[in-house]
Scaffold this active site. Structure first.
Site, PDB file in Angstrom:
ATOM      1  N   LYS A  24       1.720  10.788   0.997  1.00  0.00           N
ATOM      2  CA  LYS A  24       2.803  10.299   1.849  1.00  0.00           C
ATOM      3  C   LYS A  24       4.019  11.209   1.676  1.00  0.00           C
ATOM      4  O   LYS A  24       4.520  11.368   0.567  1.00  0.00           O
ATOM      5  CB  LYS A  24       3.131   8.854   1.439  1.00  0.00           C
TER       6      LYS A  24
ATOM      7  N   THR B 138       9.701  -0.240  -1.381  1.00  0.00           N
ATOM      8  CA  THR B 138      10.453  -0.231  -2.634  1.00  0.00           C
ATOM      9  C   THR B 138       9.956  -1.216  -3.699  1.00  0.00           C
ATOM     10  O   THR B 138      10.431  -1.176  -4.836  1.00  0.00           O
ATOM     11  CB  THR B 138      11.937  -0.540  -2.335  1.00  0.00           C
TER      12      THR B 138
ATOM     13  N   GLU C 104       0.786  -1.227   0.000  1.00  0.00           N
ATOM     14  CA  GLU C 104       0.000   0.000   0.000  1.00  0.00           C
ATOM     15  C   GLU C 104       0.821   1.282   0.000  1.00  0.00           C
ATOM     16  O   GLU C 104       0.307   2.337  -0.299  1.00  0.00           O
ATOM     17  CB  GLU C 104      -0.906  -0.008   1.239  1.00  0.00           C
TER      18      GLU C 104
HETATM   19  C1  LIG Z   1       4.009  -8.376   3.472  1.00  0.00           C
HETATM   20  C2  LIG Z   1       4.177  -7.563   2.232  1.00  0.00           C
HETATM   21  C3  LIG Z   1       3.978  -6.181   2.276  1.00  0.00           C
HETATM   22  C4  LIG Z   1       4.181  -5.403   1.132  1.00  0.00           C
HETATM   23  N1  LIG Z   1       4.044  -4.052   1.192  1.00  0.00           N
HETATM   24  C5  LIG Z   1       4.396  -3.296   0.127  1.00  0.00           C
HETATM   25  C6  LIG Z   1       4.359  -1.888   0.160  1.00  0.00           C
HETATM   26  O1  LIG Z   1       3.963  -1.277   1.149  1.00  0.00           O
HETATM   27  N2  LIG Z   1       4.752  -1.212  -0.939  1.00  0.00           N
HETATM   28  C7  LIG Z   1       5.183  -1.830  -2.077  1.00  0.00           C
HETATM   29  O2  LIG Z   1       5.593  -1.178  -3.031  1.00  0.00           O
HETATM   30  N3  LIG Z   1       5.149  -3.174  -2.163  1.00  0.00           N
HETATM   31  C8  LIG Z   1       4.799  -3.902  -1.095  1.00  0.00           C
HETATM   32  N4  LIG Z   1       4.802  -5.262  -1.186  1.00  0.00           N
HETATM   33  C9  LIG Z   1       5.100  -5.897  -2.459  1.00  0.00           C
HETATM   34  C10 LIG Z   1       3.861  -5.876  -3.334  1.00  0.00           C
HETATM   35  O3  LIG Z   1       2.791  -6.509  -2.700  1.00  0.00           O
HETATM   36  C11 LIG Z   1       4.145  -6.601  -4.631  1.00  0.00           C
HETATM   37  O4  LIG Z   1       5.344  -6.152  -5.174  1.00  0.00           O
HETATM   38  C12 LIG Z   1       3.060  -6.327  -5.621  1.00  0.00           C
HETATM   39  O5  LIG Z   1       1.830  -6.631  -5.111  1.00  0.00           O
HETATM   40  C13 LIG Z   1       3.284  -7.095  -6.885  1.00  0.00           C
HETATM   41  O6  LIG Z   1       2.929  -8.422  -6.758  1.00  0.00           O
HETATM   42  P1  LIG Z   1       2.970  -9.294  -8.071  1.00  0.00           P
HETATM   43  O7  LIG Z   1       2.071  -8.684  -9.077  1.00  0.00           O
HETATM   44  O8  LIG Z   1       4.391  -9.495  -8.443  1.00  0.00           O
HETATM   45  O9  LIG Z   1       2.439 -10.711  -7.593  1.00  0.00           O
HETATM   46  P2  LIG Z   1       0.977 -11.191  -7.116  1.00  0.00           P
HETATM   47  O10 LIG Z   1       0.174 -10.093  -6.544  1.00  0.00           O
HETATM   48  O11 LIG Z   1       1.221 -12.385  -6.263  1.00  0.00           O
HETATM   49  O12 LIG Z   1       0.258 -11.631  -8.446  1.00  0.00           O
HETATM   50  C14 LIG Z   1       0.562 -12.865  -9.056  1.00  0.00           C
HETATM   51  C15 LIG Z   1      -0.385 -13.073 -10.224  1.00  0.00           C
HETATM   52  O13 LIG Z   1       0.012 -14.232 -10.929  1.00  0.00           O
HETATM   53  C16 LIG Z   1      -1.128 -15.011 -11.219  1.00  0.00           C
HETATM   54  N5  LIG Z   1      -0.716 -16.403 -11.365  1.00  0.00           N
HETATM   55  C17 LIG Z   1       0.118 -17.106 -10.563  1.00  0.00           C
HETATM   56  N6  LIG Z   1       0.231 -18.379 -11.004  1.00  0.00           N
HETATM   57  C18 LIG Z   1      -0.532 -18.459 -12.123  1.00  0.00           C
HETATM   58  C19 LIG Z   1      -0.838 -19.498 -13.028  1.00  0.00           C
HETATM   59  N7  LIG Z   1      -0.350 -20.746 -12.891  1.00  0.00           N
HETATM   60  N8  LIG Z   1      -1.669 -19.235 -14.053  1.00  0.00           N
HETATM   61  C20 LIG Z   1      -2.203 -17.992 -14.223  1.00  0.00           C
HETATM   62  N9  LIG Z   1      -1.944 -16.972 -13.387  1.00  0.00           N
HETATM   63  C21 LIG Z   1      -1.128 -17.202 -12.348  1.00  0.00           C
HETATM   64  C22 LIG Z   1      -2.047 -14.776 -10.042  1.00  0.00           C
HETATM   65  O14 LIG Z   1      -3.370 -15.082 -10.364  1.00  0.00           O
HETATM   66  C23 LIG Z   1      -1.842 -13.276  -9.830  1.00  0.00           C
HETATM   67  O15 LIG Z   1      -2.677 -12.560 -10.699  1.00  0.00           O
HETATM   68  C24 LIG Z   1       4.560  -6.035  -0.072  1.00  0.00           C
HETATM   69  C25 LIG Z   1       4.685  -7.431  -0.122  1.00  0.00           C
HETATM   70  C26 LIG Z   1       4.508  -8.201   1.009  1.00  0.00           C
HETATM   71  C27 LIG Z   1       4.679  -9.678   0.941  1.00  0.00           C
END
Ligand SMILES: Cc1cc2nc3c(=O)[nH]c(=O)nc-3n(C[C@H](O)[C@H](O)[C@H](O)COP(=O)(O)OP(=O)(O)OC[C@H]3O[C@@H](n4cnc5c(N)ncnc54)[C@H](O)[C@@H]3O)c2cc1C
Length: 504
Positions: free
Chosen positions: A80, A346, A51
């Site tokens: 922020k 980050t 967030e």
């Molecule tokens: C505890 C925590 C706190 C955080 N706080 C912050 C913050 O304050 N600020 C910040 O910048 N970042 C923060 N982050 C990081 C942030 O949440 C992520 O960088 C961001 O949400 C991006 O996630 P993503 O899109 O890489 O992965 P995800 O949100 O996990 O998305 C993965 C996607 O892949 C798809 N997928 C997976 N496997 C398959 C499959 N086999 N077939 C089809 N689709 C598939 C899923 O459906 C989903 O749509 C935090 C992370 C954590 C763990």
């Protein structure tokens, strides 16, 4: 952009990373230059946290043509001005890492050198008093910065605190309107080319086969393409960043919305607090070596400002990054590329950098030229390494002996790159800054001094001004900042006028 023939881009994952990539590709390439498809599985879902952001995200939004006010209203966003760190060096301490400078150079010498000189002479006001964003944050005030470099209101930036799932939905709408095709389904198989092991196509559970030129792995921690299919390898950093779990829960808003994120050091890690317009995001990031999941959840729930909204959610992670984030014709972005805990917000920045650098590099030469791929990987490695060092500084430079995690972090060996920087700062307050990448001088300064890393000396060039003149200038700066902040509306008043929340 030089594009030889339409680029067939396949993105796996519809979290923040996937939709940021989709939106950026459609904004950067003309429709005849690309075909962009995004596969996501609603059955698997997204990580659902994230967030707090950095000011750089505003550049990303501007680059792809997003209206900031509209975005803020539709993502429950607040402003922020920095991050408050509570209890980090010692219990009872509080400092803010601001998005903006402390004072400005005088006679070519960084402002903080004069401050160090005054401090040595026992005449320094708190450093915070020279940072407009900190003074505003402490008073719950906010106004937009201005462009006029002569104005004090040009000395800061801001970021958003928003609902990251709403941000992803917002980008989805943006990208779909511009021609991105969303495919609902689960990828169950990755077909590799026999000759060189490049990704040829993906097979979905319903039998559909999706072929492409470039595959962007945004599948989250699982790294479906980059790791499970290409076995790229992961460089792990838990010896320096021991936290490997988090438990998160939103809570009802209580009191005014603070224009900053708070990170409070705890017995086995730290707790975040991020106020949005409709709720407050909270989480406890901890090391499973030092506390159990149940105890962490209990501690988190007992330390919320307002009533919990929902049940706590647990997440597991390993600090580090892929050995290569671009491997063959696959680029891993977001959690699939690596993870550094959210202490300095980050992750979304690293997503943004991965995508914008990729687009720039693809435009730069023949696609997939190994020299371009290597240069890209070096760049992304550098970005991760720098964030890593900055995060380690928070843990390492502590004077707490009330819990094993703090003893461990204080006595651990840190990377040479950080040890050398700390040494230079301890000597005469010299802050090594980078031409590119995170973080700027004020950020290092805030964290060094906030973590009680105090230089033994200062730059002798700061003796150039006589003491009376220095006192006159520094007092005047403090007064100007106080007056500028006094004229600002409260954060809530500003939000109410500028971007009150509305449903998408
Ligand atoms: C505890 C925590 C706190 C955080 N706080 C912050 C913050 O304050 N600020 C910040 O910048 N970042 C923060 N982050 C990081 C942030 O949440 C992520 O960088 C961001 O949400 C991006 O996630 P993503 O899109 O890489 O992965 P995800 O949100 O996990 O998305 C993965 C996607 O892949 C798809 N997928 C997976 N496997 C398959 C499959 N086999 N077939 C089809 N689709 C598939 C899923 O459906 C989903 O749509 C935090 C992370 C954590 C763990």
């Amino acid at each position: 952009m030089i594009v030889q023939r339409p680029l067939n881009v396949v993105i796996v994952g519809g979290g923040t990373a996937g939709w940021m990539a989709a939106a950026a590709f459609t904004a950067a390439l003309k429709p005849e230059q690309r075909r962009v498809r995004l596969i996501e599985s609603s059955e698997i879902g997204t990580v659902g946290v994230g967030e707090a952001t950095l000011p750089h995200l505003r550049m990303f939004n501007r680059r792809i043509g997003i209206d900031e006010r509209d975005l803020m209203a539709k993502t429950q966003a607040t402003f922020k001005l920095g991050i408050e760190f509570v209890d980090w060096a010692r219990v009872g301490d509080s400092y803010i890492h601001p998005f903006g400078a402390y004072g400005s150079r005088m006679a070519g010498v960084p402002f903080h050198q004069y401050w160090l000189r005054q401090k040595k002479q026992g005449q320094a006001a708190p450093l915070e008093a020279y940072s407009l964003p900190i003074v505003a944050a402490r008073q719950g005030k906010f106004a937009l910065p201005v462009d006029d470099p002569a104005s004090l209101l040009s000395t800061f930036g801001y970021a958003f605190q928003f609902d990251a799932s709403l941000y992803a939905s917002y980008l989805r709408g943006f990208a779909e309107q511009r021609g991105v095709q969303r495919i609902e389904g689960k990828v169950i198989d990755v077909q590799l080319r026999g000759t060189d092991g490049w990704i040829e196509s993906l097979k979905l559970e319903n039998g559909t086969v999706v072929a492409g030129d470039l595959f962007i792995d945004c599948s989250g921690f699982r790294g479906l393409l980059i790791e499970q299919a290409l076995h790229t390898g992961y460089e792990e950093w838990t010896r320096w960043l021991p936290c490997d779990r988090a438990v998160a829960v939103p809570s009802r808003n209580v009191g005014p919305l603070t224009p900053y994120t708070r990170a409070t050091a705890r017995e086995a890690g730290w707790q975040w607090r991020i106020p949005l317009q409709h709720r407050t995001g909270n989480g406890y990031v901890y090391s499973s070596n030092f506390i159990s999941d149940d105890a962490a959840a209990e501690k988190l729930l007992s330390r919320l400002d307002g009533e919990a909204l929902g049940t706590p959610r647990f997440l597991r992670f390993v600090a580090g990054r892929r050995r290569k984030t671009w491997n063959k014709n696959c680029v891993a972005v977001g959690l699939a590329g690596g993870f550094l805990e959210p202490l300095e917000s980050t992750s979304i920045y690293l997503i943004q950098i991965a995508i914008t650098t990729l687009i720039d590099y693809l435009a730069d030469s023949a696609r997939f030229d190994p020299r371009i791929v290597d240069a890209y990987n070096r760049w992304i490695d550098m970005e991760y390494d720098r964030v890593r060092d900055f995060l380690i500084l928070h843990y390492h430079a502590n004077q707490r002996d009330d819990a094993p995690i703090w003893n461990y972090c204080r006595t651990m060996a840190v990377p040479d790159s950080l040890a050398q920087r700390m040494e230079l700062f301890r000597h005469r307050g010299r802050v090594i800054t980078y031409k590119d990448g995170l973080f700027l001088e004020a950020s290092w300064l805030a964290v060094y001094l906030g973590q009680r890393v105090i230089p033994v000396g200062y730059d002798l060039l700061a003796d150039a001004l006589n003491a009376t003149e220095l006192e006159r200038r520094t007092r005047s700066l403090r007064e100007q900042i106080e007056q500028a902040v006094a004229r600002m509306p409260t954060h809530e008043q500003f939000l109410g006028n500028y971007c009150p929340a509305k449903l998408a």
